[in-house]
Structures are given as C-alpha cells and as structure tokens.
Design an enzyme around this catalytic site. Structure first.
Site, PDB file in Angstrom:
ATOM      1  N   HIS A  34       0.852  -1.201   0.000  1.00 44.74           N
ATOM      2  CA  HIS A  34       0.000   0.000   0.000  1.00 44.74           C
ATOM      3  C   HIS A  34       0.884   1.246   0.000  1.00 44.74           C
ATOM      4  CE1 HIS A  34      -2.755   3.122   1.345  1.00 44.74           C
ATOM      5  NE2 HIS A  34      -3.726   2.345   0.878  1.00 44.74           N
TER       6      HIS A  34
ATOM      7  N   GLU B 221      -4.266   1.733  -7.099  1.00 51.69           N
ATOM      8  CA  GLU B 221      -4.694   2.821  -6.226  1.00 51.69           C
ATOM      9  C   GLU B 221      -3.792   4.030  -6.478  1.00 51.69           C
ATOM     10  OE1 GLU B 221      -6.755   1.199  -2.553  1.00 51.69           O
ATOM     11  OE2 GLU B 221      -4.637   0.919  -2.162  1.00 51.69           O
TER      12      GLU B 221
HETATM   13  P1  PGA Z   1      -9.861   5.644   0.767  1.00 48.20           P
HETATM   14  O1  PGA Z   1      -8.644   4.624   0.988  1.00 48.20           O
HETATM   15  O2  PGA Z   1     -11.002   4.855   0.151  1.00 48.20           O
HETATM   16  O3  PGA Z   1     -10.186   6.150   2.115  1.00 48.20           O
HETATM   17  O4  PGA Z   1      -9.367   6.705  -0.179  1.00 48.20           O
HETATM   18  C1  PGA Z   1      -8.315   3.735  -0.027  1.00 48.20           C
HETATM   19  C2  PGA Z   1      -7.064   2.981   0.296  1.00 48.20           C
HETATM   20  O5  PGA Z   1      -6.143   3.528   0.905  1.00 48.20           O
HETATM   21  O6  PGA Z   1      -6.970   1.799  -0.063  1.00 48.20           O
END
Ligand code: PGA
Length: 264
Positions: A97, A169
C-alpha cells in the site's frame, strides 16, 4: 467472474468496535443476494482473531491482514509474519500500500519478497500499486504501475500469478487528502494492466476515494474486477451499501453479457 469488494480499516478500531462491525456485517449479509461479489475485510492485526471468530467458517467473507513480513519467524521486532497472520485467521495479505511505501520504507523488492511469502503459505496477495500525482501529470501513469507490478511479481510461475489480486490505487486519489479519480482517468491504466495481467491474475481492483456515489461508475470501467475501499466502508452499514451496489452492478453487467476480463 468474481467481483472483489473489500475494505482495509487501516489503523482504526478497538477490539469491541471490530467485533461489532463483524456482527453488523454478518447480519446485513444475511439478507443480501451477493451473486458474483466476494467481500473481504482487512482489520488491523490486533483484531484478526476476534473478527475471524465472529465471522466463523461459512460467512463467505475473506479475512485479510494489512501487511506481513517475508520471513516466517525470527529477530524482526515489531513485525508479524505470514504464518502468524494466517494463524490469526487471515486468508489474504494486503501488500505494498502507498502508505507503507511512503512512511515505512516499503520497496518493490520487499513487496516482491512478501508476495512470495504469502503465496508460499497459501494466502492471497493483494498487491497495491499506484503512481504519485507528478507522474500522472507527466503522463507516466501506465508505465509507472506496470513497472511496480513487474518488480513485485518478478519470478512467479503462471500458477502463482493466477492467485494474485492487483489493486490499482493512484496515490493522488487515496485518503482525505486525495481526490476521487474520474473514470476517464482510469481507462488507460486499466487497459495497460489488463493487457499485461488481465488473463493471468485473479482480479484487477480499483481503490482510492471509492464511495457510494462513484462505486457503480468505477465498476463499469473496462477491466475493473472490483473495488478496494477505505473510509467509505469503515462503518458496516456503509460497506453493506457498497456491497449492494456492487452486486446490483455485477448482475446488470452479467445480464448485458459483458465478457469477464480475468480468468477468475
Ligand atoms: P480511501 O482509501 O477509500 O479512504 O481513499 C483507499 C485505500 O487507501 O486503499
């Protein structure tokens, strides 16, 4: 075709809160027709066994850890290993992440070692990739994320690769400081990921400011097999509404006969 819809709670929730969330989730799922949707929740490591106990074995909800070390055990103070999170009930491990890459020195190489460790122990790696805003602005999104993915997945056999989930992401779309991506900004990156991995991995997910308003549109983007959600799913009722939206969208897509983009 599986539609993956999951949430990481990040560094949130006491044991009591985790327990209540899992109970509320189970209750809500009881009256829901999920169809192709596969839910997964990723609590902090402290709450894994508590949540596993509440969910039991037949819930259909996959349980995940937010990170795990690549070694099985040893002198790694403060870390938890894949066998340890598996022992606590995890079937999936989120890896790479952007918050871990930014704040905890996670590199493509440590992510690669962790993906291999997860696979070695039979857990599903959920590999997170994403480019910062400057890379997007320079037009380099697709190249950047393909590079991240290639490094993290280097050396895997086709059989191993088929068990990996990839979550795209974009760093600029994540969290309170992020802005939701417009669907047209995601077409290029997903087309690139699909041509490199679409038939080879278990699924391609999107994450970053997913909410009830944009979930259906995001699931309608070609090659998006699921959603990885933070804030909007930190309360069980919010997550349940997103699962409902995903189930409805998946059913419509199925009826419209659109071809699945992955082998799962
Ligand atoms: P968020 O987080 O939906 O709060 O933007 C997504 C993530 O970090 O996977």
């Amino acid at each position: 075709m599986t539609v993956w819809v999951g949430t990481s709670w990040k560094m949130n929730k006491s044991l009591a809160e985790a327990e209540r969330y899992a109970e509320d989730l189970l209750r809500g799922l009881g009256g829901m027709e999920l169809g192709a949707v596969r839910p997964f929740i990723i609590p902090p490591a402290t709450a894994l066994s508590t949540v596993a106990e509440v969910l039991g074995s037949g819930s259909g909800v996959l349980l995940g850890a937010q990170n795990a070390h690549w070694e099985d055990h040893g002198a790694w103070t403060g870390e938890v290993s894949v066998p340890q999170v598996a022992d606590a009930g995890a079937q999936l491990v989120e890896l790479g992440h952007s918050e871990r890459r930014e704040h905890f020195g996670e590199t493509d190489e440590t992510v690669r070692l962790k993906v291999a460790a997860a696979l070695r122990h039979g857990l599903t790696p959920l590999l997170c990739i994403g480019e910062p805003a400057a890379v997007r602005d320079a037009g380099g999104s697709a190249g950047f994320i393909l590079d991240q993915a290639a490094r993290a997945l280097h050396g895997l056999t086709p059989g191993q690769l088929s068990r990996v989930l990839i979550a795209y992401e974009p760093v600029w779309a994540i969290g309170a400081a992020g802005r939701p991506a417009a669907p047209e900004e995601l077409h290029g990156p997903f087309a690139a990921l699909a041509s490199a991995y679409g038939q080879q991995v278990a699924g391609l997910l999107y994450g970053g400011s997913v909410n009830e308003e944009n979930a259906a549109a995001l699931l309608g983007i070609p090659h998006v097999d699921g959603l990885f959600i933070g804030r909007a799913a930190w309360q069980a009722d919010g997550y349940l509404r997103l699962l409902e939206t995903a189930a409805r969208t998946a059913a419509l897509r199925h009826r419209a006969g659109s071809a699945p983009t992955t082998t799962s």
